[in-house]
Design a protein around this motif. Structure first.
Motif, PDB file in Angstrom:
ATOM      1  N   SER A 234      13.185  19.916  -7.171  1.00 11.29           N
ATOM      2  CA  SER A 234      12.493  21.179  -7.667  1.00 11.29           C
ATOM      3  C   SER A 234      11.969  20.654  -9.037  1.00 11.29           C
ATOM      4  O   SER A 234      12.184  19.817  -9.685  1.00 11.29           O
ATOM      5  CB  SER A 234      13.598  22.128  -7.871  1.00 11.29           C
ATOM      6  N   ASP A 235      11.000  21.583  -9.441  1.00 10.71           N
ATOM      7  CA  ASP A 235      10.218  21.437 -10.852  1.00 10.71           C
ATOM      8  C   ASP A 235      11.062  21.511 -11.708  1.00 10.71           C
ATOM      9  O   ASP A 235      10.607  20.942 -12.949  1.00 10.71           O
ATOM     10  CB  ASP A 235       8.875  22.463 -10.861  1.00 10.71           C
ATOM     11  N   ASP A 236      12.004  21.835 -11.844  1.00  8.32           N
ATOM     12  CA  ASP A 236      12.835  22.174 -13.172  1.00  8.32           C
ATOM     13  C   ASP A 236      13.991  20.906 -13.510  1.00  8.32           C
ATOM     14  O   ASP A 236      14.492  20.917 -14.444  1.00  8.32           O
ATOM     15  CB  ASP A 236      13.711  23.568 -13.121  1.00  8.32           C
ATOM     16  N   LEU A 237      13.852  20.011 -12.387  1.00  6.25           N
ATOM     17  CA  LEU A 237      14.747  18.669 -12.385  1.00  6.25           C
ATOM     18  C   LEU A 237      13.724  17.611 -12.974  1.00  6.25           C
ATOM     19  O   LEU A 237      12.651  17.593 -12.505  1.00  6.25           O
ATOM     20  CB  LEU A 237      15.353  18.824 -11.154  1.00  6.25           C
ATOM     21  N   LYS A 238      14.274  16.686 -13.586  1.00  2.83           N
ATOM     22  CA  LYS A 238      13.685  15.236 -14.226  1.00  2.83           C
ATOM     23  C   LYS A 238      14.016  14.042 -13.128  1.00  2.83           C
ATOM     24  O   LYS A 238      15.131  13.944 -12.782  1.00  2.83           O
ATOM     25  CB  LYS A 238      14.235  15.382 -15.595  1.00  2.83           C
ATOM     26  N   ILE A 239      13.269  13.371 -13.068  1.00  3.76           N
ATOM     27  CA  ILE A 239      13.147  12.304 -12.264  1.00  3.76           C
ATOM     28  C   ILE A 239      13.642  10.971 -13.085  1.00  3.76           C
ATOM     29  O   ILE A 239      12.822  10.836 -14.104  1.00  3.76           O
ATOM     30  CB  ILE A 239      12.125  11.953 -11.246  1.00  3.76           C
ATOM     31  N   LEU A 240      14.726  10.425 -13.087  1.00  2.00           N
ATOM     32  CA  LEU A 240      15.218   9.346 -13.926  1.00  2.00           C
ATOM     33  C   LEU A 240      14.636   8.010 -13.497  1.00  2.00           C
ATOM     34  O   LEU A 240      14.386   7.599 -12.461  1.00  2.00           O
ATOM     35  CB  LEU A 240      16.482   9.232 -13.784  1.00  2.00           C
ATOM     36  N   ASP A 241      14.109   7.365 -14.592  1.00  2.00           N
ATOM     37  CA  ASP A 241      13.485   5.850 -14.322  1.00  2.00           C
ATOM     38  C   ASP A 241      14.776   4.980 -14.799  1.00  2.00           C
ATOM     39  O   ASP A 241      15.659   5.482 -15.206  1.00  2.00           O
ATOM     40  CB  ASP A 241      12.665   5.752 -15.336  1.00  2.00           C
ATOM     41  N   ASN A 242      14.459   3.547 -14.501  1.00  2.00           N
ATOM     42  CA  ASN A 242      15.322   2.580 -14.839  1.00  2.00           C
ATOM     43  C   ASN A 242      16.707   2.750 -14.094  1.00  2.00           C
ATOM     44  O   ASN A 242      17.642   2.339 -14.947  1.00  2.00           O
ATOM     45  CB  ASN A 242      15.730   2.555 -16.457  1.00  2.00           C
ATOM     46  N   MET A 243      16.779   3.204 -12.974  1.00  2.00           N
ATOM     47  CA  MET A 243      17.950   3.498 -12.295  1.00  2.00           C
ATOM     48  C   MET A 243      17.801   2.485 -10.968  1.00  2.00           C
ATOM     49  O   MET A 243      16.887   2.216 -10.464  1.00  2.00           O
ATOM     50  CB  MET A 243      18.028   4.822 -11.511  1.00  2.00           C
ATOM     51  N   PRO A 244      18.962   2.300 -10.290  1.00  4.49           N
ATOM     52  CA  PRO A 244      18.648   1.401  -9.211  1.00  4.49           C
ATOM     53  C   PRO A 244      17.814   1.981  -7.913  1.00  4.49           C
ATOM     54  O   PRO A 244      17.866   3.016  -7.850  1.00  4.49           O
ATOM     55  CB  PRO A 244      20.413   1.377  -8.629  1.00  4.49           C
ATOM     56  N   ALA A 245      17.065   1.019  -7.409  1.00  4.92           N
ATOM     57  CA  ALA A 245      16.316   1.479  -6.290  1.00  4.92           C
ATOM     58  C   ALA A 245      16.743   2.255  -5.454  1.00  4.92           C
ATOM     59  O   ALA A 245      18.005   1.659  -4.596  1.00  4.92           O
ATOM     60  CB  ALA A 245      15.520   0.284  -5.944  1.00  4.92           C
ATOM     61  N   LEU A 246      16.316   3.234  -4.746  1.00  2.00           N
ATOM     62  CA  LEU A 246      16.615   4.010  -3.531  1.00  2.00           C
ATOM     63  C   LEU A 246      15.702   3.760  -2.463  1.00  2.00           C
ATOM     64  O   LEU A 246      14.158   3.548  -2.698  1.00  2.00           O
ATOM     65  CB  LEU A 246      16.765   5.453  -4.014  1.00  2.00           C
ATOM     66  N   PRO A 247      15.827   3.805  -1.272  1.00  2.00           N
ATOM     67  CA  PRO A 247      14.925   3.322  -0.041  1.00  2.00           C
ATOM     68  C   PRO A 247      13.889   4.521  -0.093  1.00  2.00           C
ATOM     69  O   PRO A 247      14.166   5.855  -0.293  1.00  2.00           O
ATOM     70  CB  PRO A 247      16.036   3.128   1.200  1.00  2.00           C
TER      71      PRO A 247
END
Length: 285
Positions: A234-247
């Motif tokens: 949802s738009d109110d959440l932040k996507i985190l960088d520099n985390m383990p890759a997900l498929p």
């Protein structure tokens, strides 16, 4: 007034005689005459009168004519509308809650265009539950996440796993990192645990959820970070960088053993744009 009698009455107006009217409606002349007498008795008026050797409408017959045309027209229209639903049955469609916001409306729109009178019943459950219901004949089709390496179903779109948090969540302040994930049969669950473990990141599995809304609610409360497909964020959440890759995962439509008539080849081709073409469906959203 009997609708068949009114149809016969209009047949007389069209043909100008009992004999020709009877032939037009595939009745004997005597049966036609009896039907007209019954109509006159019901209305307690004479609908016809002699004019020389011919039979014409009386004043009462002329007055009835416009009403008969309207009544028969409305009856025909009602039959036409209702007949559209003859032999129709609802389409029971399964869709994980993850795809309700962005993918489900697109699929429903195409199904509705393929058959406007088809009622669509939507069941939002995890992919594993939807597969079981499909096998049991409780669903006609389901939108599911395809297992890695599988070629099942009709390809709809791809989704990429991402890590999410509340905008104010400070990752560095949490040791171990609290995480909220989908249930263990989800590809993102296994990949998240594996990725954190391989990078030596300490974590606490706070919650396992079977819906995206549950996972988002926990993340939104700042109690944990989560891992889910990008289209579920949802738009109110932040996507985190520099985390383990997900498929990345494939999202497909699978159908039951007994095909629903709405899901014919034309409809399926519209759903997948070009059959089994990944490139053609990247822009599906």
């Amino acid at each position: 007034m009997d609708i068949d009698a009114l149809r016969s009455f209009l047949a007389f107006i069209e043909t100008g005689s009992f004999t020709r009217a009877a032939k037009q409606i595939n009745r004997t002349q005597s049966a036609f005459s009896a039907q007209m007498r019954k109509l006159e008795d019901e209305l307690n008026v004479s609908l016809f009168e002699k004019e020389g050797r011919n039979l014409v409408l009386s004043e009462a017959g002329i007055a009835l004519r416009s009403h008969a045309e309207q009544l028969v027209g409305l009856h025909n229209q009602a039959l036409k509308q209702v007949k559209r639903y003859e032999n129709k049955r609802p389409l029971r469609l399964g869709c994980p809650e993850d795809y309700n916001d962005k993918l489900l409306p697109q699929v429903v729109k195409i199904l509705q265009q393929a058959e406007p009178t088809c009622s669509i019943q939507v069941f939002s459950e995890p992919s594993s539950s939807l597969r079981a219901k499909l096998d049991d004949g409780k669903l006609d089709a389901a939108i599911v996440t395809r297992s890695a390496g599988s070629e099942e179903g009709y390809f709809l779109a791809s989704d990429k796993g991402v890590w999410i948090s509340h905008a104010e969540f400070e990752l560095a302040q949490h040791h171990p990192i609290p995480i909220a994930l989908f249930q263990s049969d989800c590809q993102y669950h296994a990949a998240a645990i594996d990725g954190l473990s391989k990078q030596g990141i300490s974590y606490q599995l706070l919650a396992c959820c079977n819906t995206a809304s549950a996972q988002r609610a926990i993340v939104r409360s700042k109690m944990a970070i989560g891992a889910m497909g990008r289209m579920s964020v949802s738009d109110d959440l932040k996507i985190l960088d520099n985390m383990p890759a997900l498929p990345a995962v494939d999202i497909v439509l699978i159908t039951g053993v007994e095909p629903h008539p709405v899901l014919d080849k034309t409809c399926l081709d519209q759903l997948i744009n070009l059959p089994n073409s990944r490139e053609a469906n990247v822009a599906f959203f």
